[in-house]
Design a protein around this motif. Structure first.
Motif, mmCIF file in Angstrom:
data_model
loop_
_atom_site.group_PDB
_atom_site.id
_atom_site.type_symbol
_atom_site.label_atom_id
_atom_site.label_comp_id
_atom_site.label_asym_id
_atom_site.label_seq_id
_atom_site.Cartn_x
_atom_site.Cartn_y
_atom_site.Cartn_z
ATOM 1 N N LEU A 104 0.770 -1.094 0.142
ATOM 2 C CA LEU A 104 -0.005 0.133 0.012
ATOM 3 C C LEU A 104 0.764 1.327 0.103
ATOM 4 N N LEU A 115 -3.729 0.395 -3.306
ATOM 5 C CA LEU A 115 -5.042 0.754 -2.694
ATOM 6 C C LEU A 115 -6.128 0.196 -3.631
ATOM 7 N N LEU A 125 -6.485 3.972 4.805
ATOM 8 C CA LEU A 125 -4.967 3.741 4.897
ATOM 9 C C LEU A 125 -4.453 4.639 5.818
ATOM 10 N N VAL A 151 -3.626 -4.517 8.315
ATOM 11 C CA VAL A 151 -2.579 -3.644 7.445
ATOM 12 C C VAL A 151 -1.407 -3.754 8.583
#
Length: 182
Positions: A104, A115, A125, A151
């Protein structure tokens, strides 16, 4: 017969097994279609929907009148399928069963292609960066959407071992100064 005391006949048990396999397969395909983002972060509404899904799926698998025996058969089938998937993941073709990590951010650069592939918008994000304690982009070495939907945010400061990045397809886009020499 003895199965009448359990509240399920062998034919009904077979239908429970087949229903459980069908629901497991459908869920697997839907999650793969929705992408890792479907597992990433859940709002209160997402959690309520999951509870509703569980209720609907339980009814589909167990049939019109659920019994203890049908529940045990369904649960056992789901655990067997879960275990079978885990065994298959360790084979050469196991890559079909798990998603790859998606890059990302590489350095301080947000990767729009990553993304898009992850089905994540920039604001999501940024939320993950804030959760990781990031105050500005210059602190970021990498941000990766993991196969689990989480993430991972790696900070600058220590060089990254390239072995940790082996399943990331776009790892060549990571600035060399962030990586340990091979």
């Amino acid at each position: 017969m003895w199965w009448q005391n359990l509240g399920i006949s062998p034919l009904e048990a077979l239908w429970v097994v087949l229903s459980a396999i069908g629901i497991y397969a459908a869920f697997f395909v839907l999650i793969r279609t929705a992408g890792q983002r479907a597992l990433a972060s859940w709002s209160t509404l997402d959690k309520a929907i999951v509870i509703a899904f569980g209720s609907v799926l339980g009814r589909v698998v167990l049939g019109y009148t659920p019994t203890l025996a049908a529940g045990v058969v369904a649960l056992t089938t789901m655990f067997v399928l879960f275990r079978l998937e885990a065994v298959l993941r360790r084979t050469r073709r196991g890559a079909y069963f798990s998603s790859k990590p998606i890059l990302l951010m590489a350095g301080d650069q947000v990767r729009p292609a990553g993304l898009k592939a992850a089905r994540i918008v920039e604001d999501e994000l940024y939320f993950k960066l804030r959760q990781a304690g990031i105050r500005n982009f210059s602190e970021v070495a990498l941000a990766v959407l993991e196969p689990t939907g989480d993430v991972s945010v790696l900070r600058r400061g220590e060089l990254i071992d390239p072995v940790l990045l082996r399943r990331i397809e776009d790892r060549d886009d990571i600035p060399a100064h962030l990586l340990m020499p091979d």
